[in-house]
Design an enzyme around this catalytic site. Structure first.
Site, PDB file in Angstrom:
ATOM      1  N   LYS A  26      37.599  35.701  36.294  1.00 19.64           N
ATOM      2  CA  LYS A  26      38.580  34.312  36.677  1.00 19.64           C
ATOM      3  C   LYS A  26      39.771  35.212  36.127  1.00 19.64           C
ATOM      4  CE  LYS A  26      35.917  30.678  37.564  1.00 19.64           C
ATOM      5  NZ  LYS A  26      35.597  29.013  37.176  1.00 19.64           N
ATOM      6  N   TYR A  67      36.669  27.040  47.336  1.00 16.38           N
ATOM      7  CA  TYR A  67      36.854  25.888  46.338  1.00 16.38           C
ATOM      8  C   TYR A  67      36.381  24.028  47.337  1.00 16.38           C
ATOM      9  CZ  TYR A  67      36.408  28.151  42.569  1.00 16.38           C
ATOM     10  OH  TYR A  67      35.516  28.600  40.826  1.00 16.38           O
ATOM     11  N   ASN A 133      37.169  29.157  32.552  1.00 18.21           N
ATOM     12  CA  ASN A 133      35.362  29.461  32.398  1.00 18.21           C
ATOM     13  C   ASN A 133      35.473  30.899  32.727  1.00 18.21           C
ATOM     14  OD1 ASN A 133      35.498  29.326  34.544  1.00 18.21           O
ATOM     15  ND2 ASN A 133      33.679  27.382  34.686  1.00 18.21           N
ATOM     16  N   HIS A 136      32.749  33.040  37.668  1.00 18.83           N
ATOM     17  CA  HIS A 136      32.066  32.056  38.599  1.00 18.83           C
ATOM     18  C   HIS A 136      30.768  33.118  39.371  1.00 18.83           C
ATOM     19  CE1 HIS A 136      31.517  30.141  42.371  1.00 18.83           C
ATOM     20  NE2 HIS A 136      31.423  30.589  42.867  1.00 18.83           N
ATOM     21  N   GLU A 147      30.076  32.557  50.196  1.00 19.54           N
ATOM     22  CA  GLU A 147      31.131  33.529  49.106  1.00 19.54           C
ATOM     23  C   GLU A 147      31.310  34.600  50.008  1.00 19.54           C
ATOM     24  OE1 GLU A 147      29.708  31.590  45.735  1.00 19.54           O
ATOM     25  OE2 GLU A 147      30.274  29.836  46.240  1.00 19.54           O
TER      26      GLU A 147
HETATM   27  P1  CMP Z   1      32.718  27.480  38.783  1.00 20.66           P
HETATM   28  O1  CMP Z   1      31.501  27.706  38.769  1.00 20.66           O
HETATM   29  O2  CMP Z   1      34.088  28.057  39.622  1.00 20.66           O
HETATM   30  O3  CMP Z   1      33.041  26.096  39.918  1.00 20.66           O
HETATM   31  C1  CMP Z   1      33.779  25.192  40.063  1.00 20.66           C
HETATM   32  C2  CMP Z   1      35.136  25.383  38.276  1.00 20.66           C
HETATM   33  O4  CMP Z   1      36.084  24.107  38.821  1.00 20.66           O
HETATM   34  C3  CMP Z   1      34.510  25.664  37.592  1.00 20.66           C
HETATM   35  O5  CMP Z   1      33.733  27.068  37.724  1.00 20.66           O
HETATM   36  C4  CMP Z   1      35.615  25.466  36.914  1.00 20.66           C
HETATM   37  O6  CMP Z   1      36.816  26.621  36.994  1.00 20.66           O
HETATM   38  C5  CMP Z   1      36.378  23.829  37.317  1.00 20.66           C
HETATM   39  N1  CMP Z   1      35.311  23.037  37.119  1.00 20.66           N
HETATM   40  C6  CMP Z   1      34.798  22.529  37.077  1.00 20.66           C
HETATM   41  N2  CMP Z   1      34.215  21.015  36.169  1.00 20.66           N
HETATM   42  C7  CMP Z   1      35.739  20.286  35.343  1.00 20.66           C
HETATM   43  C8  CMP Z   1      35.604  20.105  34.520  1.00 20.66           C
HETATM   44  N3  CMP Z   1      35.125  18.778  34.601  1.00 20.66           N
HETATM   45  N4  CMP Z   1      36.756  19.705  34.292  1.00 20.66           N
HETATM   46  C9  CMP Z   1      37.743  21.116  34.620  1.00 20.66           C
HETATM   47  N5  CMP Z   1      37.608  22.005  35.171  1.00 20.66           N
HETATM   48  C10 CMP Z   1      36.528  22.015  36.073  1.00 20.66           C
END
Ligand code: CMP
Length: 176
Positions: A26, A67, A133, A136, A147
């Site tokens: 990311k 998403y 984070n 993904h 995807e």
């Molecule tokens: P990802 O695995 O890419 O899939 C969905 C994304 O939404 C996740 O990683 C995070 O970047 C974001 N995300 C998921 N849960 C939360 C949350 N509780 N608060 C904020 N962002 C979230």
């Protein structure tokens, strides 16, 4: 071993339980070449291979498509803002149980949980919160296929361009 079960033999003939998955680094890590190299090192150590790689900046629209299942979640607008804020590195990974292998390498979604439960995971090491984070990973074979298609397929107008090019070449070729 000389004796293997029928199921094991079939699995081998089909090429093991080799899978493909979609991985994305990311915007919080993708611009840092040192971090990207470290992550690629971890991918190799996990026995996964990189089949395709694409670096680009995603539009809000494409992030929205990617998403779509989170559309109604409160974090959705912040997620789209973040994901379209800078370049991402998109990878198609393959290997034995690649989906699970990559997901365990990245660790739990929340950086805080990751730091507690999986301190060596990529999200623990490089993430900063729930949204930023670091990485993904697809959660099932069906989402991996979706995807990979969504992120690696050329857009329709690019495919049209190829057909137009072929048609022009045909029309412009002198024939005796
Ligand atoms: P990802 O695995 O890419 O899939 C969905 C994304 O939404 C996740 O990683 C995070 O970047 C974001 N995300 C998921 N849960 C939360 C949350 N509780 N608060 C904020 N962002 C979230």
């Amino acid at each position: 071993p000389s004796y293997i079960t029928h199921d094991q033999r079939l699995l081998r003939l089909r090429g093991g339980d080799r899978e493909s998955t979609f991985a994305m680094l990311k915007p919080d890590v993708a611009s840092d070449t040192h971090t990207v190299d470290e992550i690629k090192q971890r991918i190799a150590e996990a026995g996964l291979s990189i089949e395709r790689e694409r670096v680009c900046r995603l539009s809000r629209r494409r992030c929205g498509k990617f998403y779509a299942e989170h559309r109604t979640r409160p974090f959705y607008p912040a997620l789209l803002g973040f994901m379209s804020s800078g370049p991402v590195v998109m990878l198609e990974l393959s290997g034995e149980s690649a989906i699970g292998a990559w997901r365990s390498l990245i660790g739990p979604t929340s950086t805080e949980t990751a730091r507690k439960e999986a301190p060596r995971s990529l999200r623990a090491m490089y993430g900063s919160d729930n949204t930023r984070n670091a990485a993904h990973g697809s959660d099932s074979p069906a989402s991996a296929a979706r995807e990979i298609r969504l992120m690696f397929q050329k857009p329709a107008w690019r495919r049209l361009e190829v057909y137009a090019g072929l048609a022009a070449a045909f029309l412009l070729t002198k024939r005796e």
